[in-house]
Design a protein around this motif. Structure first.
Motif, short mmCIF file in Angstrom:
data_model
loop_
_atom_site.label_atom_id
_atom_site.label_comp_id
_atom_site.label_asym_id
_atom_site.label_seq_id
_atom_site.Cartn_x
_atom_site.Cartn_y
_atom_site.Cartn_z
N GLY A 196 -40.06 46.17 29.01
CA GLY A 196 -39.45 46.26 27.68
C GLY A 196 -37.98 45.89 27.68
O GLY A 196 -37.56 44.96 26.97
N PRO A 197 -37.14 46.57 28.46
CA PRO A 197 -35.72 46.20 28.51
C PRO A 197 -35.47 44.78 28.97
O PRO A 197 -34.52 44.14 28.55
N SER A 198 -36.36 44.28 29.84
CA SER A 198 -36.16 42.91 30.32
C SER A 198 -36.33 41.90 29.19
O SER A 198 -35.66 40.87 29.15
N LEU A 199 -37.21 42.20 28.24
CA LEU A 199 -37.39 41.31 27.09
C LEU A 199 -36.21 41.39 26.13
O LEU A 199 -35.89 40.43 25.43
N LEU A 200 -35.54 42.53 26.09
CA LEU A 200 -34.38 42.68 25.22
C LEU A 200 -33.23 41.78 25.64
O LEU A 200 -32.41 41.38 24.81
N VAL A 201 -33.15 41.45 26.93
CA VAL A 201 -32.11 40.54 27.41
C VAL A 201 -32.19 39.21 26.68
O VAL A 201 -31.20 38.69 26.15
N ALA A 202 -33.39 38.65 26.61
CA ALA A 202 -33.57 37.37 25.92
C ALA A 202 -33.34 37.51 24.42
O ALA A 202 -32.80 36.60 23.78
N ALA A 203 -33.74 38.66 23.85
CA ALA A 203 -33.55 38.87 22.41
C ALA A 203 -32.08 38.91 22.05
O ALA A 203 -31.64 38.27 21.07
N VAL A 204 -31.30 39.62 22.84
CA VAL A 204 -29.86 39.74 22.56
C VAL A 204 -29.16 38.39 22.68
O VAL A 204 -28.23 38.09 21.92
N MET A 205 -29.61 37.55 23.62
CA MET A 205 -28.96 36.26 23.81
C MET A 205 -29.17 35.31 22.63
O MET A 205 -28.40 34.37 22.45
N LEU A 206 -30.20 35.55 21.83
CA LEU A 206 -30.43 34.68 20.68
C LEU A 206 -29.51 35.00 19.50
O LEU A 206 -29.29 34.16 18.63
N ILE A 207 -28.96 36.21 19.46
CA ILE A 207 -28.12 36.61 18.32
C ILE A 207 -26.84 35.77 18.21
O ILE A 207 -26.48 35.31 17.11
N PRO A 208 -26.11 35.49 19.33
CA PRO A 208 -24.90 34.66 19.20
C PRO A 208 -25.17 33.23 18.74
O PRO A 208 -24.23 32.49 18.44
N VAL A 209 -26.43 32.82 18.71
CA VAL A 209 -26.77 31.48 18.23
C VAL A 209 -26.23 31.27 16.82
O VAL A 209 -25.88 30.15 16.42
#
Length: 414
Positions: A374-387
C-alpha cells in the motif's frame, strides 16, 4: 529561415510509417521482457543476474536516446529510426540463438541501444508527422505500441516456454523490426533540423526553454515511475498481500484473477490513448494533462488506501486511464516547446523515461518489504501531483490546436 518544402511522401504514408515503428517497438519489447524466464532457464542464471541484464538494457537505452539525437543532427530522425530498428533486429537474432552467455549479455546491451534509439527517434518522427497533419494524433501512436505489446505477450505465451517456441516469437519480432527499418527510407518523414555551426548562427538561434524541458521531462519521469510500479507490482499486490489466488471461469476457460489486474491496467491504458487525440482536439492538451494526472494519482491512492479486490481493480483502471494518456501528451508538448529544435528536445525529454522505469520497478519493492505494498503505491501517486505545475507548458505555442508545418525554422528535407 529555411522553408520546409514538401517531402514527397503522402501524409497518410508517413503516419503509417510512424505507426509501424511504434508497433515494432511494442512487439519487440514485450517479447523480450516475457522471454526473460526462458533466458534464465537456458543459461541457469539467478534472479540477481537477470536484474543486472535488465539494468544493462535500461542503461543501453539511455545511451541509445543520446545517440539518436547525435545521428539526427547529421542525417535526420528518419535515418536514426532506421538504424535503431536495425540494431533491435540484429540483437534479437543473436539472443534467440544459444550463443555463449557473454555474447548474449553484450547483445542485450545492443538491444537496449536500439530500444532507446527507437523511443527517441519514433517520437521525433511522430512530432513531425503530427505537425504536418495539423491535428493531434500522438495518442494513436502510443496506443499502437500498447496493442503491439499485448500481441507480443500473447505470442510469447503461445510459445509455452519451449526453446523452439520462444525462438520463433523472438524471430517474429526481429523480422518485424527489420522490415520496418528496411522500408523506412520510403515511409518515414525526411525532414531534419539543420543545426547551427558558426558562432553567429549559434548566437542567433532560438534557445531551448530549459524550464519547460525540465518540467515536461518530470512529467515523463513521473508517468513512467507510475507505469513501472503498476506493471511490476500489481499482480504481486493482489496475489501476496490481498491473497487473491482464485480463478475466473469464462466459457469453460479458467483465468487466474491476480494477473487480470495488470491486464486491466493495459486495457485502460490502451483506451485512454485511443481517446486522448479526440479530447485534445476538442478541449486542448493542457486541460487533459491536468485531469489525467489527477485521475492517475487517485487511482494509485485508491489501490493503496482501500485494500480490497474491487477497489484495487477500479484503482488500477483509473491509474491506467490517467498514466496512459499522460505519456503521449508529454511527448507532444515536448515537440512544441520550440518547434525548430524539436528533435533535440524530444531526445532529452526521452532520457527521463529510464530513471522513472527503474525507480518504479525497484523502490516500491524496497518500501513493500518493510511497510507493505500500500505505501509503496502511494510513492507513485504522490509523484503525479506536481505534474500540475507543468500543465501551462502543455499549451501549444500557437494555440491549443497542433500547428501545421507549412514553414519551419532550421528544417530541410533530404
Amino acid at each position: 529561415m529555411t522553408a520546409l518544402v514538401p517531402t514527397g511522401v503522402p501524409q497518410r504514408t508517413e503516419r503509417l510509417g510512424v505507426t509501424a515503428a511504434y508497433a515494432a517497438q511494442g512487439l519487440s519489447y514485450a517479447t523480450v521482457v516475457t522471454a526473460l524466464p526462458f533466458f534464465r532457464d537456458r543459461y541457469g542464471i539467478d534472479e540477481e543476474t537477470v536484474s543486472l541484464i535488465t539494468l544493462t538494457v535500461v542503461v543501453g537505452a539511455a545511451f541509445g536516446s543520446i545517440l539518436a539525437d547525435r545521428v539526427s543532427v547529421r542525417w535526420g530522425s528518419r535515418t536514426s529510426l532506421m538504424l535503431a530498428l536495425g540494431a533491435q533486429a540484429a540483437a534479437l537474432c543473436v539472443v534467440l540463438l544459444p550463443v555463449p552467455f557473454p555474447l548474449f549479455w553484450a547483445f542485450f546491451g545492443v538491444y537496449g541501444l536500439g530500444l532507446g534509439g527507437v523511443d527517441a527517434s519514433a517520437a521525433m518522427q511522430a512530432v513531425l508527422v503530427q505537425r504536418r497533419i495539423g491535428r493531434a494524433v500522438m495518442g494513436s501512436f502510443f496506443a499502437t505500441a500498447t496493442a503491439a505489446s499485448a500481441a507480443g505477450a500473447v505470442l510469447m505465451s503461445g510459445a509455452s516456454g519451449s526453446a523452439l517456441g520462444a525462438g520463433l516469437a523472438l524471430g517474429v519480432a526481429a523480422v518485424v523490426a527489420a522490415s520496418v527499418a528496411g522500408v523506412g527510407a520510403r515511409i518515414f518523414d525526411r525532414t531534419r533540423e539543420v543545426r547551427a555551426t558558426t558562432a553567429e548562427q549559434k548566437a542567433a538561434r532560438t534557445r531551448i526553454p530549459t524550464l519547460g524541458l525540465l518540467l515536461v521531462g518530470f512529467v515523463v519521469f513521473a508517468a513512467f515511475t507510475a507505469d513501472s510500479t503498476l506493471s511490476t507490482w500489481t499482480t504481486l499486490y493482489l496475489h501476496d498481500e490481498l491473497a487473491v489466488t482464485g480463478t475466473w471461469t469464462v466459457a469453460g476457460l479458467a483465468f487466474a484473477i491476480a494477473p487480470l489486474g495488470y491486464g486491466t491496467y493495459q486495457v485502460a491504458t490502451l483506451v485512454s490513448r485511443l481517446g486522448s487525440d479526440l479530447v485534445v482536439r476538442r478541449w486542448g492538451r493542457a486541460p487533459l494533462a491536468a485531469v489525467t494526472a489527477m485521475v492517475g494519482a487517485v487511482g494509485l491512492a485508491m489501490m493503496a488506501l482501500l485494500p480490497t479486490v474491487g477497489a484495487v481493480f477500479l484503482g488500477v483502471a483509473l491509474a491506467g486511464a490517467g498514466v496512459g494518456a499522460l505519456v503521449p501528451l508529454a511527448y507532444s508538448a515536448a515537440g512544441d516547446l520550440e518547434p525548430s529544435r524539436s528533435d533535440e528536445i524530444v531526445a532529452r525529454v526521452n532520457l527521463f523515461t529510464y530513471p522513472g522505469s527503474v525507480i518504479g520497478a525497484v523502490v516500491p519493492g524496497l518500501v513493500a518489504a518493510s511497510a507493505g505494498y500500500g505505501p509503496s503505491l502511494l510513492v507513485a501517486a504522490v509523484m503525479l501531483i506536481p505534474v500540475l505545475v507543468a500543465v501551462p507548458w502543455f499549451r501549444s505555442t500557437r494555440g491549443e490546436s497542433v500547428p501545421r508545418d507549412d514553414a519551419a525554422e532550421g528544417a530541410v528535407v533530404d
